[in-house]
Motif scaffolding. Sequence first.
Motif, mmCIF file in Angstrom:
data_model
loop_
_atom_site.group_PDB
_atom_site.id
_atom_site.type_symbol
_atom_site.label_atom_id
_atom_site.label_comp_id
_atom_site.label_asym_id
_atom_site.label_seq_id
_atom_site.Cartn_x
_atom_site.Cartn_y
_atom_site.Cartn_z
ATOM 1 N N ALA A 158 -41.267 -10.917 -46.324
ATOM 2 C CA ALA A 158 -42.004 -11.477 -47.467
ATOM 3 C C ALA A 158 -41.979 -10.554 -48.672
ATOM 4 N N GLU A 159 -41.250 -9.419 -48.544
ATOM 5 C CA GLU A 159 -41.195 -8.500 -49.690
ATOM 6 C C GLU A 159 -39.853 -8.530 -50.394
ATOM 7 N N GLY A 160 -38.828 -9.046 -49.698
ATOM 8 C CA GLY A 160 -37.510 -8.948 -50.321
ATOM 9 C C GLY A 160 -36.653 -10.189 -50.130
ATOM 10 N N ASN A 161 -37.212 -11.241 -49.526
ATOM 11 C CA ASN A 161 -36.396 -12.417 -49.275
ATOM 12 C C ASN A 161 -37.187 -13.683 -49.624
ATOM 13 N N ALA A 162 -36.560 -14.571 -50.380
ATOM 14 C CA ALA A 162 -37.293 -15.734 -50.893
ATOM 15 C C ALA A 162 -37.812 -16.626 -49.759
ATOM 16 N N VAL A 163 -37.037 -16.768 -48.684
ATOM 17 C CA VAL A 163 -37.530 -17.645 -47.605
ATOM 18 C C VAL A 163 -38.674 -16.956 -46.865
ATOM 19 N N GLY A 164 -38.633 -15.625 -46.803
ATOM 20 C CA GLY A 164 -39.750 -14.869 -46.211
ATOM 21 C C GLY A 164 -41.022 -15.055 -47.030
ATOM 22 N N VAL A 165 -40.878 -15.092 -48.351
ATOM 23 C CA VAL A 165 -42.029 -15.327 -49.228
ATOM 24 C C VAL A 165 -42.585 -16.734 -48.967
ATOM 25 N N LEU A 166 -41.666 -17.691 -48.818
ATOM 26 C CA LEU A 166 -42.099 -19.069 -48.553
ATOM 27 C C LEU A 166 -42.876 -19.137 -47.230
ATOM 28 N N HIS A 167 -42.389 -18.437 -46.194
ATOM 29 C CA HIS A 167 -43.137 -18.386 -44.920
ATOM 30 C C HIS A 167 -44.575 -17.945 -45.185
ATOM 31 N N GLU A 168 -44.692 -16.827 -45.911
ATOM 32 C CA GLU A 168 -46.017 -16.239 -46.108
ATOM 33 C C GLU A 168 -46.929 -17.182 -46.898
ATOM 34 N N GLU A 169 -46.377 -17.817 -47.909
ATOM 35 C CA GLU A 169 -47.193 -18.757 -48.687
ATOM 36 C C GLU A 169 -47.666 -19.910 -47.794
ATOM 37 N N MET A 170 -46.766 -20.395 -46.933
ATOM 38 C CA MET A 170 -47.145 -21.512 -46.054
ATOM 39 C C MET A 170 -48.225 -21.081 -45.058
ATOM 40 N N ARG A 171 -48.098 -19.849 -44.562
ATOM 41 C CA ARG A 171 -49.164 -19.350 -43.666
ATOM 42 C C ARG A 171 -50.501 -19.386 -44.391
ATOM 43 N N ARG A 172 -50.510 -18.924 -45.633
ATOM 44 C CA ARG A 172 -51.774 -18.860 -46.373
ATOM 45 C C ARG A 172 -52.340 -20.246 -46.680
ATOM 46 N N LEU A 173 -51.479 -21.266 -46.594
ATOM 47 C CA LEU A 173 -51.942 -22.636 -46.825
ATOM 48 C C LEU A 173 -52.190 -23.375 -45.506
ATOM 49 N N GLY A 174 -52.255 -22.622 -44.421
ATOM 50 C CA GLY A 174 -52.610 -23.218 -43.130
ATOM 51 C C GLY A 174 -51.537 -24.108 -42.532
ATOM 52 N N SER A 175 -50.272 -23.767 -42.739
ATOM 53 C CA SER A 175 -49.173 -24.593 -42.218
ATOM 54 C C SER A 175 -49.147 -24.635 -40.691
ATOM 55 N N VAL A 176 -49.049 -25.848 -40.144
ATOM 56 C CA VAL A 176 -48.942 -25.978 -38.683
ATOM 57 C C VAL A 176 -47.538 -25.577 -38.213
ATOM 58 N N ILE A 177 -46.545 -25.755 -39.072
ATOM 59 C CA ILE A 177 -45.170 -25.377 -38.701
ATOM 60 C C ILE A 177 -45.075 -23.851 -38.572
ATOM 61 N N LEU A 178 -45.630 -23.129 -39.531
ATOM 62 C CA LEU A 178 -45.575 -21.667 -39.463
ATOM 63 C C LEU A 178 -46.444 -21.133 -38.339
ATOM 64 N N VAL A 184 -37.363 -24.720 -43.212
ATOM 65 C CA VAL A 184 -38.554 -24.179 -43.866
ATOM 66 C C VAL A 184 -38.812 -24.917 -45.179
ATOM 67 N N GLU A 185 -37.763 -25.112 -45.960
ATOM 68 C CA GLU A 185 -37.898 -25.809 -47.235
ATOM 69 C C GLU A 185 -38.392 -27.242 -47.009
ATOM 70 N N SER A 186 -37.867 -27.909 -45.969
ATOM 71 C CA SER A 186 -38.288 -29.280 -45.682
ATOM 72 C C SER A 186 -39.773 -29.305 -45.353
ATOM 73 N N ALA A 187 -40.190 -28.380 -44.486
ATOM 74 C CA ALA A 187 -41.611 -28.320 -44.116
ATOM 75 C C ALA A 187 -42.456 -27.983 -45.345
ATOM 76 N N ALA A 188 -41.944 -27.110 -46.225
ATOM 77 C CA ALA A 188 -42.700 -26.702 -47.419
ATOM 78 C C ALA A 188 -42.958 -27.896 -48.331
ATOM 79 N N ILE A 189 -41.948 -28.732 -48.511
ATOM 80 C CA ILE A 189 -42.148 -29.905 -49.372
ATOM 81 C C ILE A 189 -43.068 -30.909 -48.668
ATOM 82 N N GLY A 190 -43.016 -30.955 -47.328
ATOM 83 C CA GLY A 190 -43.969 -31.769 -46.574
ATOM 84 C C GLY A 190 -45.394 -31.281 -46.815
ATOM 85 N N LEU A 191 -45.544 -29.964 -46.816
ATOM 86 C CA LEU A 191 -46.868 -29.376 -47.038
ATOM 87 C C LEU A 191 -47.412 -29.798 -48.412
#
Length: 457
Positions: A60-80, A355-362
């Motif tokens: 989550a510090e150097g990779n865009a998809v890692g950042v997306l993971h972290e943002e989804m965690r903070r939004l309570g994602s069931v996928i993450l 991850v992107e698909s789940a993110a847009i679902g979120l």
Amino acid sequence: ISPVHVIGGGLAGSEASWQLASAGVPVVLHEMRPERGTEAHQTDGLAELVCSNSFRSDDAEGNAVGVLHEEMRRLGSVILRSADEHKVPAGSALAVDRDHFSASVEKALADHPLVTVDRGEIGGLPPEEWDSVIIATGPLTSPGLSEAVAKLAGQQSLAFFDAIAPIVHKDSIDFDIAWFQSRYDKVGPGGDGKDYINCPMDEAQYEAFIDALLAAEKMEFREWEKDTPYFDGCMPIEVMAERGRETLRFGPMKPVGLTDPRTGTRAHAVVQLRQDNALGTLYNIVGFQTKMRYGAQTEVFRTIPGLEKAEFARLGGIHRNTFINSPTLLDGTLRMKAQTRLRFAGQITGVEGYVESAAIGLLAGRFAAAERLGQNPSLPPRTTALGALLSHITGDADAETFQPMNVNFGLFPPVEPEITPNGKRRKLKGRDRKAAMAGRALRDLDAWLAETRQAAE
Ligand code: FAD
């Protein structure tokens, strides 16, 4: 409260349903399996991973998809959450036990009192009495529904194959060699006759390039992909090269109407790149869709003069993939402009990857929930990974060349230069630039979350 209907229990539909239910809105999730299967799914499970078991980098510090993971965690994602609970060792990547992962998503939804899972295909446009619907039927949307969507959206706005040309970060192009110019200096609407980036080749370079294309290792089409009739419109460059050594020089690499400023003459062949996003940070290589393996692509494309040090935001590919032209069809909260009761989510909106698909679902789930509860849907800041991805598909991307996109730092607005101890401005590069974008994303996400929570109270 009447339910929101979600069609498709894949990565996006499962996440959208979870977000709706978590916000207190009832959901009916319609999944056609096992009644009807797809060419890729093997099980009846919700959120089945059809191929790799990896959600890619978890940095989550150097990779865009890692950042997306972290943002989804903070939004309570069931996928993450399910991925974290069922992860398997994979270095810095987040990889999962696919069966446990899918079972865990399914159990979370089945146990939620506001979720009803209804097994069965929605074979056309949803009934009119459903006033809020999320269509998340993925790259292999069943034919009945995709035909109905094509009718509503216009045939041109629904694709059955992606034809992805590689996308390059502009700041990695060598402008001592490449130059800006439109063919015949043609000035288009809003342009200045300098819309394209051009990379010249002399005869020897062109011949070597053709040899490299012909020799490169390619990926095979899957058996069922070969049967789809839509394939003709997106011929890979290596197939064009196979048809004759000069084919490309009369196709996407034609040099006419372009003058290399270093020589004042026309080159033997020219590779053109066209702006890919409104920010102007990304350029796609025009007409260069390809089935070459990723390693081979990087090697071959870096032989193009000016692209020796190119960094790729995404590499090329061609796959069976149902997706709509989101930049023209959808509004900022993923609703279809022509029929605002319909929202779209997941791969069908033109994002690419689990991850992107789940993110847009979120996001679709949150927007639909807000609407149902009589609140204004609040958009994530575009400096976040969620916001960058959403802005890309709903407006920033060039509608004419729209092709599925992974999350990457090229979609984020540039970061401010650093002020050095002696007061000079220094442009951030490489790892520092990525870290600054990642840090900004997570700070801005937290501020947005705090704001939206406050507004809801
Ligand atoms: P899906 O997960 O496919 O979910 C859509 C769901 O809708 C399915 O369960 C389907 O059964 C259901 N459905 C379809 N039509 C209807 C209907 N009319 N009524 C009711 N239900 C319906 N991405 C990666 O990150 N890594 C990979 O390795 C990868 N490999 C892929 C391999 C293949 C063969 C394909 C096609 C895609 C791959 N992708 C991969 C891309 C993409 O990320 C995944 O397809 C992802 O699952 C997309 O999520 P989604 O929720 O949009 O669609």
